[in-house]
Design a protein around this motif. Structure first.
Motif, PDB file in Angstrom:
ATOM      1  N   GLY A  75     -43.081 -40.345  15.134  1.00  0.00           N
ATOM      2  CA  GLY A  75     -43.721 -39.637  16.235  1.00  0.00           C
ATOM      3  C   GLY A  75     -43.842 -38.154  15.953  1.00  0.00           C
ATOM      4  N   GLN A  76     -42.783 -37.569  15.376  1.00  0.00           N
ATOM      5  CA  GLN A  76     -42.856 -36.141  15.063  1.00  0.00           C
ATOM      6  C   GLN A  76     -43.961 -35.847  14.042  1.00  0.00           C
ATOM      7  N   GLY A  77     -44.172 -36.778  13.124  1.00  0.00           N
ATOM      8  CA  GLY A  77     -45.260 -36.608  12.176  1.00  0.00           C
ATOM      9  C   GLY A  77     -46.607 -36.504  12.857  1.00  0.00           C
ATOM     10  N   MET A  78     -46.812 -37.285  13.913  1.00  0.00           N
ATOM     11  CA  MET A  78     -48.064 -37.219  14.662  1.00  0.00           C
ATOM     12  C   MET A  78     -48.223 -35.873  15.364  1.00  0.00           C
ATOM     13  N   THR A 137     -47.382 -26.852   0.350  1.00  0.00           N
ATOM     14  CA  THR A 137     -46.652 -27.212   1.565  1.00  0.00           C
ATOM     15  C   THR A 137     -45.447 -28.081   1.240  1.00  0.00           C
ATOM     16  N   MET A 138     -45.587 -28.987   0.274  1.00  0.00           N
ATOM     17  CA  MET A 138     -44.448 -29.806  -0.137  1.00  0.00           C
ATOM     18  C   MET A 138     -43.321 -28.923  -0.662  1.00  0.00           C
ATOM     19  N   LEU A 139     -43.665 -27.936  -1.492  1.00  0.00           N
ATOM     20  CA  LEU A 139     -42.647 -27.019  -2.008  1.00  0.00           C
ATOM     21  C   LEU A 139     -42.046 -26.184  -0.882  1.00  0.00           C
ATOM     22  N   ASN A 140     -42.873 -25.784   0.080  1.00  0.00           N
ATOM     23  CA  ASN A 140     -42.402 -24.990   1.205  1.00  0.00           C
ATOM     24  C   ASN A 140     -41.289 -25.706   1.957  1.00  0.00           C
ATOM     25  N   TYR A 141     -41.540 -26.972   2.288  1.00  0.00           N
ATOM     26  CA  TYR A 141     -40.534 -27.711   3.060  1.00  0.00           C
ATOM     27  C   TYR A 141     -39.368 -28.168   2.208  1.00  0.00           C
ATOM     28  N   GLN A 190     -44.773 -32.210   3.754  1.00  0.00           N
ATOM     29  CA  GLN A 190     -43.557 -31.766   4.426  1.00  0.00           C
ATOM     30  C   GLN A 190     -42.483 -32.837   4.370  1.00  0.00           C
ATOM     31  N   TYR A 191     -42.915 -34.085   4.478  1.00  0.00           N
ATOM     32  CA  TYR A 191     -41.981 -35.182   4.670  1.00  0.00           C
ATOM     33  C   TYR A 191     -41.819 -36.062   3.440  1.00  0.00           C
ATOM     34  N   ILE A 192     -42.941 -36.411   2.816  1.00  0.00           N
ATOM     35  CA  ILE A 192     -42.863 -37.393   1.750  1.00  0.00           C
ATOM     36  C   ILE A 192     -42.163 -36.826   0.518  1.00  0.00           C
ATOM     37  N   GLY A 193     -42.318 -35.517   0.286  1.00  0.00           N
ATOM     38  CA  GLY A 193     -41.627 -34.916  -0.839  1.00  0.00           C
ATOM     39  C   GLY A 193     -40.125 -35.054  -0.695  1.00  0.00           C
ATOM     40  N   LEU A 242     -40.049 -40.927   5.180  1.00  0.00           N
ATOM     41  CA  LEU A 242     -41.260 -41.652   4.793  1.00  0.00           C
ATOM     42  C   LEU A 242     -42.034 -42.084   6.035  1.00  0.00           C
ATOM     43  N   ALA A 243     -41.311 -42.462   7.102  1.00  0.00           N
ATOM     44  CA  ALA A 243     -41.976 -42.822   8.356  1.00  0.00           C
ATOM     45  C   ALA A 243     -42.727 -41.631   8.930  1.00  0.00           C
ATOM     46  N   ALA A 244     -42.143 -40.431   8.828  1.00  0.00           N
ATOM     47  CA  ALA A 244     -42.834 -39.228   9.298  1.00  0.00           C
ATOM     48  C   ALA A 244     -44.112 -38.991   8.496  1.00  0.00           C
ATOM     49  N   SER A 245     -44.072 -39.284   7.203  1.00  0.00           N
ATOM     50  CA  SER A 245     -45.271 -39.139   6.378  1.00  0.00           C
ATOM     51  C   SER A 245     -46.379 -40.052   6.873  1.00  0.00           C
ATOM     52  N   VAL A 246     -46.008 -41.284   7.210  1.00  0.00           N
ATOM     53  CA  VAL A 246     -46.992 -42.226   7.752  1.00  0.00           C
ATOM     54  C   VAL A 246     -47.515 -41.724   9.096  1.00  0.00           C
ATOM     55  N   GLY A 247     -46.629 -41.165   9.922  1.00  0.00           N
ATOM     56  CA  GLY A 247     -47.037 -40.634  11.219  1.00  0.00           C
ATOM     57  C   GLY A 247     -48.059 -39.524  11.091  1.00  0.00           C
ATOM     58  N   VAL A 248     -47.884 -38.652  10.105  1.00  0.00           N
ATOM     59  CA  VAL A 248     -48.853 -37.578   9.871  1.00  0.00           C
ATOM     60  C   VAL A 248     -50.220 -38.164   9.560  1.00  0.00           C
ATOM     61  N   LEU A 249     -50.250 -39.142   8.651  1.00  0.00           N
ATOM     62  CA  LEU A 249     -51.527 -39.736   8.239  1.00  0.00           C
ATOM     63  C   LEU A 249     -52.174 -40.517   9.376  1.00  0.00           C
ATOM     64  N   VAL A 250     -51.369 -41.274  10.119  1.00  0.00           N
ATOM     65  CA  VAL A 250     -51.899 -42.055  11.242  1.00  0.00           C
ATOM     66  C   VAL A 250     -52.454 -41.127  12.319  1.00  0.00           C
ATOM     67  N   GLY A 251     -51.720 -40.042  12.634  1.00  0.00           N
ATOM     68  CA  GLY A 251     -52.197 -39.103  13.641  1.00  0.00           C
ATOM     69  C   GLY A 251     -53.538 -38.494  13.266  1.00  0.00           C
ATOM     70  N   GLY A 252     -53.693 -38.107  12.002  1.00  0.00           N
ATOM     71  CA  GLY A 252     -54.953 -37.530  11.563  1.00  0.00           C
ATOM     72  C   GLY A 252     -56.106 -38.504  11.615  1.00  0.00           C
ATOM     73  N   GLN A 253     -55.856 -39.743  11.172  1.00  0.00           N
ATOM     74  CA  GLN A 253     -56.903 -40.758  11.191  1.00  0.00           C
ATOM     75  C   GLN A 253     -57.336 -41.091  12.619  1.00  0.00           C
ATOM     76  N   ILE A 254     -56.355 -41.278  13.507  1.00  0.00           N
ATOM     77  CA  ILE A 254     -56.670 -41.603  14.902  1.00  0.00           C
ATOM     78  C   ILE A 254     -57.445 -40.465  15.548  1.00  0.00           C
ATOM     79  N   SER A 255     -57.026 -39.229  15.289  1.00  0.00           N
ATOM     80  CA  SER A 255     -57.672 -38.073  15.906  1.00  0.00           C
ATOM     81  C   SER A 255     -59.145 -37.986  15.529  1.00  0.00           C
TER      82      SER A 255
END
Length: 419
Positions: free
Chosen positions: A336-339, A18-22, A142-145, A273-286
């Protein structure tokens, strides 16, 4: 017997893919200032080139989903990886608009199975209580790479030219496609022991079922399910923010704010990098909400709605002269978009068991219409007004529309039936 952890090795594979994809679809945004200067391309035409990727990417989602269900993840994903990496390298040979358009169309076509395949891997390999976190781990690529590599990518362009960027990134992907074929297996053919397989099955992991034959009636039945329709509308809106950052954001910083990646350094990378954090936070909260309440509806929808509302804060960048404040606002919006990426977990939860691939393809088709529309709209706004003011307002308004779709259309998060 203790369960093995073979599923986490599979998660590492799809995270790298996925990192390579984006990265492959995004490096055009980094190369754009140097590329347009050499090839003499204006903003309206550049918007068309940015958009071209999504023409084939969106149109191939549903066929790609059927191919995925028919031939399986290993073959479909591996061939996709090889072909999209080769298409990335072709960008470096372009001598004009026609060459770039052709490379973007090929890249979009080749990348189309990736996210339906990721969705199918989650459905096959992970129990429901782990899916959101697994989704956040692979999606963070998608984001952190791009975020971590932005200064490096800018340096490569400045040092060796924009063509070298496409050749390098494409070559890495070709090599990785071999790694994929070597290591990916379905659960029943893998190193997972009986305890791990039983745990996955008990948590709603799916065995490989016979895919239904293609028919337009099947697509009609799927899109009439409120869960699929509402999530697709919401993902279109959230994806518009993502497309902005993957295409026009570097130009926004350079042209509107007088910043570039080499001069601004890591500040320009902070939103990614903020989007990367948003992805992780969204998954953990969910997953935490599901464990606490037992409600997949609350656990999946609440973080997505919050994320869509945060994307709308982007419009605040129109009302400040401070570049530091602009980076802060953009970081919040992209967080937010990461979430919102959690929508892929939601569609995995609601897709019919025998049609996970095609449901993911339909969902991705609707979401990636944003990849066609957003670059064109922003290109015409910037070309007509000479400013990104209206473009940021457009993206912010879509965030509000997406939140409304999840509130009023999606309904309960339950697996739907084709019956």
């Amino acid at each position: 017997m203790q369960p093995t952890r073979a599923r986490f090795g599979i998660l590492a594979l799809i995270s790298a893919a996925t990192m390579l994809n984006y990265l492959d679809r995004s490096v055009l945004g980094v190369a754009k200032p140097a590329l347009t200067a050499e090839l003499q391309i204006g903003p309206e035409v550049m918007g068309l080139i940015f958009s071209a990727f999504s023409w084939t990417y969106a149109l191939a989602q549903v066929p790609g989903g059927f191919v995925l269900d028919k031939f399986g993840t290993r073959i479909t994903y591996g061939l996709s990886l090889f072909l999209w990496s080769a298409a990335t390298a072709l960008h470096g040979l372009a001598s004009g608009v026609a060459g770039l358009l052709g490379a973007r169309l090929a890249l979009g076509l080749a990348e189309s199975p990736c996210f339906p395949a990721n969705s199918r891997v989650l459905a096959s390999w992970f129990p429901q209580g782990e899916r959101a976190r697994a989704n956040s781990v692979y999606a963070v690529g998608q984001y952190i790479g791009l975020g971590l590599l932005i200064p490096v990518l800018g340096w490569i362009v400045a040092t060796w030219g924009w063509r070298s960027l496409f050749w390098l990134v494409g070559g890495i992907g070709v090599v990785f496609s071999g790694v994929w074929f070597l290591y990916y297996r379905e659960p029943q053919d893998s190193r997972a022991n009986a305890a791990e397989l039983a745990m996955i099955e008990a948590g709603g992991g799916l065995s490989t079922l016979q895919a239904p034959p293609f028919s337009w009636a099947l697509l009609g039945r799927l899109i009439r399910k409120r869960q699929v329709l509402g999530a697709s509308i919401g993902q279109f809106c959230g994806n518009s923010t993502l497309v902005f950052f993957l295409t026009w954001f570097p130009s926004y910083l350079a042209d509107e704010r007088g910043m570039d990646f080499l001069k601004s350094g890591w500040a320009a990378a902070l939103p990614y990098l903020a989007a990367s954090v948003g992805v992780l936070v969204g998954g953990q909260i969910s997953d935490w909400l599901i464990r606490r309440t037992g409600s997949a509806t609350l656990g999946r929808k609440l973080p997505i709605i919050a994320g869509l509302l945060l994307t709308s804060t982007m419009v605040g960048a129109n009302f400040t002269d401070s570049n530091d404040m602009v980076i802060a606002i953009m970081s919040l919006a992209f967080f937010g978009q990461g979430m919102v990426n959690l929508g892929w977990t939601l569609i995995t939860d609601v897709a019919p068991r025998e049609a996970v691939g095609v449901t993911g393809g339909l969902f991705s088709l609707c979401a990636n219409v944003a990849g066609i529309v957003t670059p064109l709209v922003i290109g015409f706004i910037v070309g007509a007004t000479g400013s990104f003011y209206g473009a940021l307002a457009y993206i912010a308004a879509l965030g509000l529309v997406g939140a409304a779709a999840y509130v009023f259309v999606v309904g309960p998060v339950v697996r739907v039936s084709l019956d």
